[in-house]
Scaffold this motif. Structure first.
Motif, PDB file in Angstrom:
ATOM      1  N   GLY A   1       9.096  15.915 -17.768  1.00 36.08           N
ATOM      2  CA  GLY A   1       9.111  16.252 -16.349  1.00 36.08           C
ATOM      3  C   GLY A   1       9.628  15.181 -15.439  1.00 36.08           C
ATOM      4  N   GLY A   2       9.695  13.936 -15.899  1.00 36.39           N
ATOM      5  CA  GLY A   2      10.124  12.847 -15.042  1.00 36.39           C
ATOM      6  C   GLY A   2      11.635  12.738 -14.961  1.00 36.39           C
ATOM      7  N   PRO A   3      12.107  11.811 -14.114  1.00 39.41           N
ATOM      8  CA  PRO A   3      13.557  11.601 -13.992  1.00 39.41           C
ATOM      9  C   PRO A   3      14.147  11.141 -15.315  1.00 39.41           C
ATOM     10  CG  PRO A   3      12.345  10.494 -12.232  1.00 39.41           C
ATOM     11  CD  PRO A   3      11.348  10.949 -13.232  1.00 39.41           C
ATOM     12  N   THR A   4      15.341  11.581 -15.625  1.00 37.87           N
ATOM     13  CA  THR A   4      15.999  11.194 -16.876  1.00 37.87           C
ATOM     14  C   THR A   4      17.144  10.260 -16.548  1.00 37.87           C
ATOM     15  OG1 THR A   4      17.360  13.175 -16.736  1.00 37.87           O
ATOM     16  CG2 THR A   4      15.394  13.296 -18.093  1.00 37.87           C
ATOM     17  N   ARG A   5      16.803   9.063 -16.187  1.00 45.09           N
ATOM     18  CA  ARG A   5      17.792   8.053 -15.852  1.00 45.09           C
ATOM     19  C   ARG A   5      17.492   6.794 -16.643  1.00 45.09           C
ATOM     20  NH1 ARG A   5      20.569   8.398 -11.175  1.00 45.09           N
ATOM     21  NH2 ARG A   5      21.765   6.790 -12.213  1.00 45.09           N
ATOM     22  N   GLY A   6      18.476   5.911 -16.792  1.00 39.13           N
ATOM     23  CA  GLY A   6      18.253   4.613 -17.401  1.00 39.13           C
ATOM     24  C   GLY A   6      17.667   4.706 -18.779  1.00 39.13           C
ATOM     25  N   GLY A   7      16.587   3.912 -19.001  1.00 43.32           N
ATOM     26  CA  GLY A   7      15.960   3.857 -20.312  1.00 43.32           C
ATOM     27  C   GLY A   7      15.417   5.195 -20.750  1.00 43.32           C
ATOM     28  N   ALA A   8      14.905   5.985 -19.778  1.00 44.43           N
ATOM     29  CA  ALA A   8      14.355   7.285 -20.149  1.00 44.43           C
ATOM     30  C   ALA A   8      15.425   8.208 -20.688  1.00 44.43           C
ATOM     31  CB  ALA A   8      13.686   7.918 -18.919  1.00 44.43           C
TER      32      ALA A   8
ATOM     33  N   TYR B   1       0.833  -1.197   0.000  1.00 46.97           N
ATOM     34  CA  TYR B   1       0.000   0.000   0.000  1.00 46.97           C
ATOM     35  C   TYR B   1       0.873   1.255   0.000  1.00 46.97           C
ATOM     36  CZ  TYR B   1       1.141   0.289   4.958  1.00 46.97           C
ATOM     37  OH  TYR B   1       1.821   0.397   6.142  1.00 46.97           O
ATOM     38  N   GLY B   2       1.967   1.225   0.788  1.00 46.68           N
ATOM     39  CA  GLY B   2       2.868   2.360   0.855  1.00 46.68           C
ATOM     40  C   GLY B   2       3.762   2.455  -0.360  1.00 46.68           C
ATOM     41  N   ASN B   3       4.277   1.322  -0.829  1.00 47.12           N
ATOM     42  CA  ASN B   3       5.155   1.327  -1.999  1.00 47.12           C
ATOM     43  C   ASN B   3       4.461   1.911  -3.214  1.00 47.12           C
ATOM     44  OD1 ASN B   3       7.104   0.133  -0.446  1.00 47.12           O
ATOM     45  ND2 ASN B   3       6.953  -1.887  -1.368  1.00 47.12           N
ATOM     46  N   SER B   4       3.213   1.522  -3.446  1.00 48.13           N
ATOM     47  CA  SER B   4       2.490   2.006  -4.631  1.00 48.13           C
ATOM     48  C   SER B   4       2.237   3.505  -4.552  1.00 48.13           C
ATOM     49  CB  SER B   4       1.162   1.252  -4.784  1.00 48.13           C
ATOM     50  OG  SER B   4       0.364   1.383  -3.626  1.00 48.13           O
ATOM     51  N   VAL B   5       1.927   4.013  -3.355  1.00 50.26           N
ATOM     52  CA  VAL B   5       1.678   5.446  -3.175  1.00 50.26           C
ATOM     53  C   VAL B   5       2.980   6.240  -3.257  1.00 50.26           C
ATOM     54  CG1 VAL B   5       0.958   7.186  -1.485  1.00 50.26           C
ATOM     55  CG2 VAL B   5      -0.453   5.161  -1.870  1.00 50.26           C
ATOM     56  N   LEU B   6       4.052   5.728  -2.638  1.00 49.34           N
ATOM     57  CA  LEU B   6       5.334   6.434  -2.655  1.00 49.34           C
ATOM     58  C   LEU B   6       5.870   6.578  -4.075  1.00 49.34           C
ATOM     59  CD1 LEU B   6       6.960   4.784   0.486  1.00 49.34           C
ATOM     60  CD2 LEU B   6       6.331   7.199   0.247  1.00 49.34           C
ATOM     61  N   GLN B   7       5.673   5.584  -4.916  1.00 52.55           N
ATOM     62  CA  GLN B   7       6.114   5.691  -6.305  1.00 52.55           C
ATOM     63  C   GLN B   7       5.302   6.752  -7.042  1.00 52.55           C
ATOM     64  OE1 GLN B   7       8.765   4.567  -7.500  1.00 52.55           O
ATOM     65  NE2 GLN B   7       9.213   2.447  -6.973  1.00 52.55           N
ATOM     66  N   GLN B   8       4.014   6.861  -6.763  1.00 51.65           N
ATOM     67  CA  GLN B   8       3.193   7.908  -7.384  1.00 51.65           C
ATOM     68  C   GLN B   8       3.688   9.287  -6.964  1.00 51.65           C
ATOM     69  OE1 GLN B   8       0.828   7.599  -9.630  1.00 51.65           O
ATOM     70  NE2 GLN B   8       0.182   5.461  -9.520  1.00 51.65           N
ATOM     71  N   LEU B   9       4.019   9.459  -5.691  1.00 49.75           N
ATOM     72  CA  LEU B   9       4.518  10.752  -5.217  1.00 49.75           C
ATOM     73  C   LEU B   9       5.875  11.074  -5.831  1.00 49.75           C
ATOM     74  CD1 LEU B   9       3.564  10.560  -1.419  1.00 49.75           C
ATOM     75  CD2 LEU B   9       2.355  11.773  -3.241  1.00 49.75           C
ATOM     76  N   PHE B  10       6.746  10.076  -5.904  1.00 51.60           N
ATOM     77  CA  PHE B  10       8.064  10.296  -6.498  1.00 51.60           C
ATOM     78  C   PHE B  10       7.955  10.703  -7.957  1.00 51.60           C
ATOM     79  CE2 PHE B  10      11.628   8.529  -8.974  1.00 51.60           C
ATOM     80  CZ  PHE B  10      12.663   9.287  -8.450  1.00 51.60           C
ATOM     81  N   MET B  11       7.007  10.149  -8.661  1.00 51.22           N
ATOM     82  CA  MET B  11       6.847  10.447 -10.080  1.00 51.22           C
ATOM     83  C   MET B  11       6.042  11.721 -10.329  1.00 51.22           C
ATOM     84  SD  MET B  11       8.536   8.194 -11.835  1.00 51.22           S
ATOM     85  CE  MET B  11       7.811   7.975 -13.468  1.00 51.22           C
ATOM     86  N   THR B  12       5.749  12.470  -9.269  1.00 50.51           N
ATOM     87  CA  THR B  12       5.137  13.798  -9.396  1.00 50.51           C
ATOM     88  C   THR B  12       6.262  14.821  -9.293  1.00 50.51           C
ATOM     89  OG1 THR B  12       3.125  12.982  -8.319  1.00 50.51           O
ATOM     90  CG2 THR B  12       3.391  15.376  -8.484  1.00 50.51           C
ATOM     91  N   PRO B  13       6.776  15.347 -10.417  1.00 50.88           N
ATOM     92  CA  PRO B  13       8.007  16.161 -10.404  1.00 50.88           C
ATOM     93  C   PRO B  13       7.979  17.328  -9.435  1.00 50.88           C
ATOM     94  CG  PRO B  13       7.379  15.628 -12.654  1.00 50.88           C
ATOM     95  CD  PRO B  13       6.245  15.177 -11.781  1.00 50.88           C
ATOM     96  N   ARG B  14       6.872  18.070  -9.385  1.00 51.47           N
ATOM     97  CA  ARG B  14       6.801  19.248  -8.518  1.00 51.47           C
ATOM     98  C   ARG B  14       6.959  18.852  -7.052  1.00 51.47           C
ATOM     99  NH1 ARG B  14       2.149  23.922  -8.601  1.00 51.47           N
ATOM    100  NH2 ARG B  14       2.441  24.715  -6.504  1.00 51.47           N
ATOM    101  N   PHE B  15       6.274  17.813  -6.643  1.00 50.51           N
ATOM    102  CA  PHE B  15       6.341  17.360  -5.255  1.00 50.51           C
ATOM    103  C   PHE B  15       7.717  16.795  -4.944  1.00 50.51           C
ATOM    104  CE2 PHE B  15       5.735  14.154  -1.924  1.00 50.51           C
ATOM    105  CZ  PHE B  15       5.072  14.898  -0.963  1.00 50.51           C
ATOM    106  N   ARG B  16       8.272  15.980  -5.847  1.00 52.24           N
ATOM    107  CA  ARG B  16       9.571  15.356  -5.628  1.00 52.24           C
ATOM    108  C   ARG B  16      10.670  16.411  -5.464  1.00 52.24           C
ATOM    109  NH1 ARG B  16      10.037  12.992 -10.168  1.00 52.24           N
ATOM    110  NH2 ARG B  16      11.463  14.461 -11.155  1.00 52.24           N
TER     111      ARG B  16
END
Length: 509
Positions: free
Chosen positions: A423-430, A155-170
């Motif tokens: 807007g997302g992280p530019t690492r790895g495949g991205a 439950y926490g992992n799924s929400v934390l990934q959503q927050l991390f992938m929100t550029p402004r919040f991150r």
């Protein structure tokens, strides 16, 4: 999903295809040779050979070189980053260097084994040992890091990934200077540490237990990672605590306004026209979906007017007596990122038990919220603030879904997230500009792709599968019938469906 247990469902073929895609992506990473690293390792091997022949290579230097080759290139510690040797060619070169050192200095071979190799076994346990595969233990080929699940914290992992992938919040979270004295007990610091790992690490996944140790329950105890919780309740509590932690910091506005909106309860006298309104802030917009086939239908019911008449008439403070009135909930202000909670868990008063609604409820990729705003529903009594909010952008695009599969007693959460390359992280495949990243060009002109974040697994997700995986409803599975000795189809309720939706405001329309 749980609905496909006992037979092959429609999602099994897609899961197999995703697994094949994961293997192909891993093979592609393994095939990419770091020619500079390989060259340096071969040069080091030649220098070792020359140094031994000329007797200018000290034994201590050989041991240190062995340590570097083994620990930094081949098999790093669990608490460090991945080994530098990611390809077959580079690992072959590193092992060649280690072998050369062992041949030239046989008297220290046992010492080296005791100092380094046996330490690896002690650190990592019998399951890791020398079967360490840098590809399997590295950041996913799609370019993102997963989250380890030590028990029931999906439950926490799924929400934390959503927050991390929100550029402004991150960005705001990472920029904040935590005022807490003990970082081990600070939710803000632990969230920063987790975000930093997700952004910079080359590991496959991050262990979130330090975060959950700092994230206390209502009794002040560390979160029990063996107990399942509700994702919506976790998100609301986390956002409240982060807002408290950043009070007075320069990042306070960015963090608090990312998900903050306002609703208003309006009561309007039918004859007198007097209006009473009660404004309430929200970070998550909870919508009842029981009996509604779509999000739009549920929002219409959510904001529909309710007549107050007879014994339930409204006591008008201006008139001084009860009057017939209309009570209505309206959206007054919308946030940049809107999180919608679909109420799929409800209490059944007949059975006196909590149950999950598995009925179908569709939701659009593009959502216009203007019909549900105060300026639209009650224009004659809308405030200037409400009219200004309605004039602003009310068009949103779906960027994330938190899915729940299972029942009220036992289930699993995971996320689907749309990656905006702008807007997302530019690492790895991205960062490499993989072909999979250029999956579609949205109305904003940004290239994007959808990804599945399922605890430590991060892999591509095909957007056309969203309806089958998230809308709920019925599913057709094939099971073996002992009586007829053949596979027969059966219609069952899907156990997997969207539980929370993340919409991002479209700024270019």
């Amino acid at each position: 999903g749980a609905s496909s247990m006992g037979g092959m469902g429609a999602g099994d073929a897609d899961s197999a295809a995703s697994a094949a895609g994961d293997e192909a992506a891993a093979a592609e990473v393994a095939a990419n040779v770091d020619h500079v690293l390989v060259g340096l390792l071969y040069i080091a091997r030649v220098l070792v050979q020359c140094g031994a022949r000329l007797r200018v290579l000290a034994i201590n230097e050989a041991i240190n070189l062995h340590y570097v080759a083994f620990r930094e290139c081949i098999m790093p510690r669990r608490d460090s980053n991945c080994g530098k040797c990611q390809s077959v060619a580079s690992r072959r070169a590193a092992f060649g260097l280690v072998h050369e050192l062992a041949v030239l200095f046989p008297q220290f071979l046992i010492r080296l084994v005791q100092r380094h190799y046996l330490t690896v076994l002690d650190e990592n346990g019998s399951t890791w040992e020398f079967g360490y595969d840098p590809i399997q233990d590295s950041r996913a080929a799609v370019g993102y890091v997963g989250l380890y699940n030590p028990g029931c914290v999906c439950y926490g992992n799924s929400v934390l990934q959503q927050l991390f992938m929100t550029p402004r919040f991150r960005r705001a979270v990472l920029d904040a200077v935590d005022p807490a004295k003990d970082p081990r007990e600070s939710v803000l610091f632990q969230l920063q540490s987790l975000f930093g790992w997700l952004q910079e690490s080359e590991r496959k996944c991050k262990d979130p237990r330090p975060f959950f140790a700092a994230f206390k329950d209502l009794d002040g105890n560390p979160t029990n990672v063996r107990v399942q919780q509700d994702a919506d309740e976790f998100l609301s509590l986390l956002l409240d605590r982060i807002e408290t932690a950043v009070k007075g910091l320069p990042q306070e506005a960015a963090i608090t306004r990312t998900f903050a909106g306002k609703v208003v309860n309006k009561i309007t006298g039918e004859k007198c026209g007097h209006v009473s309104d009660n404004q309430e802030p929200f970070q998550v917009l909870s919508v009842a979906i029981n009996g509604h086939a779509s999000l739009e239908e549920a929002l219409s019911a959510h904001t529909a007017g309710e007549p107050l008449r007879g014994d339930n008439a409204y006591a008008c403070g201006t008139c001084g007596h009860k009057v017939d009135a209309i009570k209505r909930l309206c959206i007054r202000e919308l946030p940049p990122t809107l999180i919608v909670h679909l109420k799929r868990f409800e209490f059944d008063y007949e059975t006196m038990l909590k149950r999950k609604l598995n009925s179908r409820c569709s939701f659009p990729e593009f959502l216009d919220l203007k019909p549900y705003m105060e300026a639209t529903l009650a224009p004659e009594t809308a405030s200037d603030e409400a009219k200004a909010a309605a004039a602003a952008a009310s068009h949103y695009r779906l960027v994330g879904v938190v899915v729940h599969t299972g029942t009220t007693e036992m289930g699993h959460y995971y996320s689907f997230i749309r990656e905006d390359r702008a807007g997302g992280p530019t690492r790895g495949g991205a960062a490499r500009g993989d072909a999979a990243a250029v999956e579609d060009v949205g109305r904003t002109g940004a290239m994007s792709r959808w990804l599945e974040f399922n605890d430590k697994t991060v892999r591509p997700f095909r957007f056309e599968r969203l309806e089958a995986e998230c809308f709920g409803g019925e599913d057709v599975t094939w099971v073996y019938d002992e009586a007829t000795r053949q596979f027969v189809s059966r219609v069952t309720e899907k156990a997997r469906s969207a539980y929370m939706l993340v919409y991002e405001r479209e700024t270019r329309r």
